[in-house]
Design a protein around this motif. Structure first.
Motif, mmCIF file in Angstrom:
data_model
loop_
_atom_site.group_PDB
_atom_site.id
_atom_site.type_symbol
_atom_site.label_atom_id
_atom_site.label_comp_id
_atom_site.label_asym_id
_atom_site.label_seq_id
_atom_site.Cartn_x
_atom_site.Cartn_y
_atom_site.Cartn_z
ATOM 1 N N THR A 43 0.814 -1.220 0.000
ATOM 2 C CA THR A 43 0.000 0.000 0.000
ATOM 3 C C THR A 43 0.845 1.268 0.000
ATOM 4 N N ASP A 44 2.175 1.143 -0.008
ATOM 5 C CA ASP A 44 3.051 2.315 -0.067
ATOM 6 C C ASP A 44 2.982 2.909 -1.471
ATOM 7 N N PRO A 45 2.532 4.164 -1.616
ATOM 8 C CA PRO A 45 2.443 4.760 -2.953
ATOM 9 C C PRO A 45 3.779 4.833 -3.686
ATOM 10 N N ALA A 46 4.906 4.746 -2.957
ATOM 11 C CA ALA A 46 6.207 4.750 -3.615
ATOM 12 C C ALA A 46 6.396 3.510 -4.485
ATOM 13 N N ASN A 47 5.578 2.483 -4.270
ATOM 14 C CA ASN A 47 5.638 1.258 -5.075
ATOM 15 C C ASN A 47 4.612 1.261 -6.199
ATOM 16 N N PHE A 48 4.157 2.425 -6.587
ATOM 17 C CA PHE A 48 3.091 2.541 -7.576
ATOM 18 C C PHE A 48 3.410 1.763 -8.851
ATOM 19 N N ASN A 49 2.537 0.811 -9.168
ATOM 20 C CA ASN A 49 2.586 0.007 -10.393
ATOM 21 C C ASN A 49 3.809 -0.904 -10.492
ATOM 22 N N GLN A 50 4.572 -1.065 -9.396
ATOM 23 C CA GLN A 50 5.705 -1.980 -9.408
ATOM 24 C C GLN A 50 5.222 -3.414 -9.167
ATOM 25 N N ILE A 51 5.877 -4.365 -9.825
ATOM 26 C CA ILE A 51 5.648 -5.772 -9.532
ATOM 27 C C ILE A 51 6.725 -6.181 -8.533
ATOM 28 N N ILE A 52 6.304 -6.572 -7.336
ATOM 29 C CA ILE A 52 7.252 -6.806 -6.246
ATOM 30 C C ILE A 52 7.428 -8.298 -5.993
ATOM 31 N N VAL A 53 8.701 -8.704 -5.875
ATOM 32 C CA VAL A 53 9.016 -10.074 -5.466
ATOM 33 C C VAL A 53 9.599 -10.010 -4.066
ATOM 34 N N SER A 54 9.078 -10.846 -3.190
ATOM 35 C CA SER A 54 9.532 -10.874 -1.806
ATOM 36 C C SER A 54 10.624 -11.926 -1.631
ATOM 37 N N THR A 55 11.701 -11.526 -0.933
ATOM 38 C CA THR A 55 12.756 -12.499 -0.653
ATOM 39 C C THR A 55 12.338 -13.443 0.463
ATOM 40 N N TYR A 56 11.396 -13.002 1.308
ATOM 41 C CA TYR A 56 10.919 -13.885 2.384
ATOM 42 C C TYR A 56 9.987 -14.932 1.764
ATOM 43 N N PRO A 57 10.133 -16.192 2.125
ATOM 44 C CA PRO A 57 9.468 -17.263 1.368
ATOM 45 C C PRO A 57 7.955 -17.362 1.524
ATOM 46 N N VAL A 58 7.411 -17.031 2.699
ATOM 47 C CA VAL A 58 5.970 -17.198 2.919
ATOM 48 C C VAL A 58 5.349 -15.836 3.218
ATOM 49 N N ILE A 59 4.380 -15.433 2.415
ATOM 50 C CA ILE A 59 3.716 -14.142 2.577
ATOM 51 C C ILE A 59 2.217 -14.372 2.741
ATOM 52 N N GLY A 60 1.603 -13.614 3.640
ATOM 53 C CA GLY A 60 0.156 -13.698 3.858
ATOM 54 C C GLY A 60 -0.239 -14.326 5.168
ATOM 55 N N SER A 61 0.734 -14.671 6.022
ATOM 56 C CA SER A 61 0.453 -15.452 7.227
ATOM 57 C C SER A 61 -0.438 -14.736 8.223
ATOM 58 N N TYR A 62 -0.374 -13.397 8.269
ATOM 59 C CA TYR A 62 -1.212 -12.680 9.243
ATOM 60 C C TYR A 62 -2.324 -11.873 8.572
ATOM 61 N N GLY A 63 -2.565 -12.155 7.292
ATOM 62 C CA GLY A 63 -3.714 -11.572 6.613
ATOM 63 C C GLY A 63 -3.600 -10.080 6.385
ATOM 64 N N ILE A 64 -4.766 -9.446 6.225
ATOM 65 C CA ILE A 64 -4.878 -8.004 5.981
ATOM 66 C C ILE A 64 -5.835 -7.420 7.016
ATOM 67 N N ASN A 65 -5.499 -6.252 7.553
ATOM 68 C CA ASN A 65 -6.394 -5.569 8.501
ATOM 69 C C ASN A 65 -6.649 -4.142 8.060
ATOM 70 N N SER A 66 -7.484 -3.438 8.804
ATOM 71 C CA SER A 66 -7.885 -2.080 8.427
ATOM 72 C C SER A 66 -6.934 -0.999 8.918
ATOM 73 N N ASP A 67 -5.932 -1.362 9.711
ATOM 74 C CA ASP A 67 -5.131 -0.361 10.399
ATOM 75 C C ASP A 67 -3.746 -0.122 9.810
ATOM 76 N N ASP A 68 -3.187 -1.081 9.097
ATOM 77 C CA ASP A 68 -1.770 -1.017 8.740
ATOM 78 C C ASP A 68 -1.489 -0.525 7.331
ATOM 79 N N SER A 69 -2.497 -0.092 6.605
ATOM 80 C CA SER A 69 -2.279 0.369 5.236
ATOM 81 C C SER A 69 -1.670 1.766 5.214
ATOM 82 N N GLU A 70 -0.823 2.021 4.221
ATOM 83 C CA GLU A 70 -0.204 3.332 4.050
ATOM 84 C C GLU A 70 -0.980 4.206 3.069
ATOM 85 N N ALA A 71 -2.021 3.666 2.476
ATOM 86 C CA ALA A 71 -2.913 4.407 1.589
ATOM 87 C C ALA A 71 -4.257 3.687 1.585
ATOM 88 N N ILE A 72 -5.283 4.332 1.070
ATOM 89 C CA ILE A 72 -6.610 3.740 1.076
ATOM 90 C C ILE A 72 -6.654 2.487 0.208
#
Length: 356
Positions: A43-72
């Motif tokens: 949600t960081d606007p600095a990543n606008f339209n970038q395709i991101i690859v994560s070096t950490y192997p497992v992503i999504g373990s704690y889901g998504i919440n309403s509080d931690d987003s950096e943009a709407i």
């Protein structure tokens, strides 16, 4: 989940499984080394339209919440992971990462060799790529990637259309929104600042009508060279009010003072990057999310002073003008994701305001 392919502009192909949206997305691929904080990252606007690859192997373990987003809304173009967790386990979780991306038409791909992909990016530098269905030919995708020119209007799309105010009883701060993270506003409101957020193309005259004690030039996406109008605005603001540049704002402040800025091979996207404060000789872990750096030799030939330096690569991580009325930092002092132990930068800026 159906099979999908990740095709790089050099013809390299990775086969995996899709998650999120089924949309076809073209964009630059960058790699992010954060172990946590994927919601802030996407949600960081600095990543606008970038395709991101994560070096950490497992992503999504704690889901998504309403509080931690950096943009709407999320800002990325796509997400590449080794393994996606569709069954998050956290008391704050409201939905899975895959459902969240699907709602905003952002494609993801998992099950590929992300280590090999990152090796390619480290060797060849940032490449354009596409997340696409299997029935689309590789030759057709590569041809489109090679002919596709990257847009330079990311800030125009990531900024805002009209100014707004967050009331406070402290210092009057104007934030030039180049693609601002919401955590920046949290830091200012915690210090009871009266904040006015303005679009990226506001002029110095328009900004000074708000009678600011200081102006912050925010982080944001894309190239600093595409923001000539903002550079001219900064030139006019220096001397009229205190100025703080953050990340992209740091690079624009450098350009406004005739320093050289360079694009790096594959950027620095890291929530634990060590930076040394020159005056105190104390080091701090910082959040970095940028593709550009200020040329050190051009600083040495100027009258500006380096106040922070990278421990790993000795890059310019902070600048201050001789009159001490303008400063900048390459890192994001608010953190999010990662440590916020460098958030004292905001206190230093307020100190500059009071001293002047």
């Amino acid at each position: 989940m159906s099979k999908r392919q990740l095709v790089l502009e050099d013809g390299t192909v990775f086969i995996g499984k899709g998650f999120g949206s089924d949309a076809i997305k073209y964009g630059e691929v960058i790699f992010n080394v954060n172990m946590t904080g994927y919601q802030e990252m996407i949600t960081d606007p600095a990543n606008f339209n970038q395709i991101i690859v994560s070096t950490y192997p497992v992503i999504g373990s704690y889901g998504i919440n309403s509080d931690d987003s950096e943009a709407i809304e999320p800002s990325i173009g796509g997400l590449i992971v080794k393994e996606v967790n569709d069954y998050p386990s956290n008391f704050r979780s409201e939905e899975s990462l895959s459902d969240y991306l699907k709602a905003y038409k952002i494609p993801g791909i998992h099950g590929i060799d992300t280590r090999q992909l990152i090796k390619v990016l480290r060797n060849k530098g940032t490449l354009k790529a596409a997340i696409a269905p299997m029935d689309l030919s590789v030759q057709e995708i590569v041809q489109k990637l090679k002919s596709q020119e990257l847009k330079d209007n990311e800030v125009n799309l990531a900024s805002i259309a009209k100014p707004y105010i967050i009331p406070g009883s402290g210092e009057r701060i104007v934030v030039i929104n180049l693609g601002m993270k919401q955590s920046l506003l949290k830091e200012l409101t915690e210090r009871d600042c009266h904040v006015t957020v303005v679009p990226y193309d506001y002029t110095a005259e328009q900004i000074m009508r708000f009678k600011p004690s200081g102006v912050i030039i925010s982080n944001g996406p894309g190239s600093p060279f595409a923001l000539e109008k903002t550079i001219q605005t900064i030139k006019k603001l220096i001397g009229q009010t205190a100025v703080l540049g953050i990340s992209l704002g740091h690079q624009l402040l450098a350009l406004a003072n005739d320093l050289e800025v360079e694009r790096t091979k594959y950027g620095n996207h890291n929530s634990g990057y060590p930076v040394k404060q020159i005056k105190s000789d104390v080091s701090y872990l910082t959040n970095q999310n940028t593709h550009y750096i200020v040329n050190r030799e051009s600083v040495n030939e100027s009258n500006l002073e380096v106040i922070y330096a990278g421990l790993n690569d000795h890059t310019v991580q902070g600048l201050i003008l001789p009159n001490k009325k303008a400063m900048s930092v390459q890192f994001n002092p608010e953190g999010a994701p990662g440590t916020n132990e460098a958030n004292f930068v905001f206190d230093d800026f307020l100190k500059i305001i009071k001293e002047n």
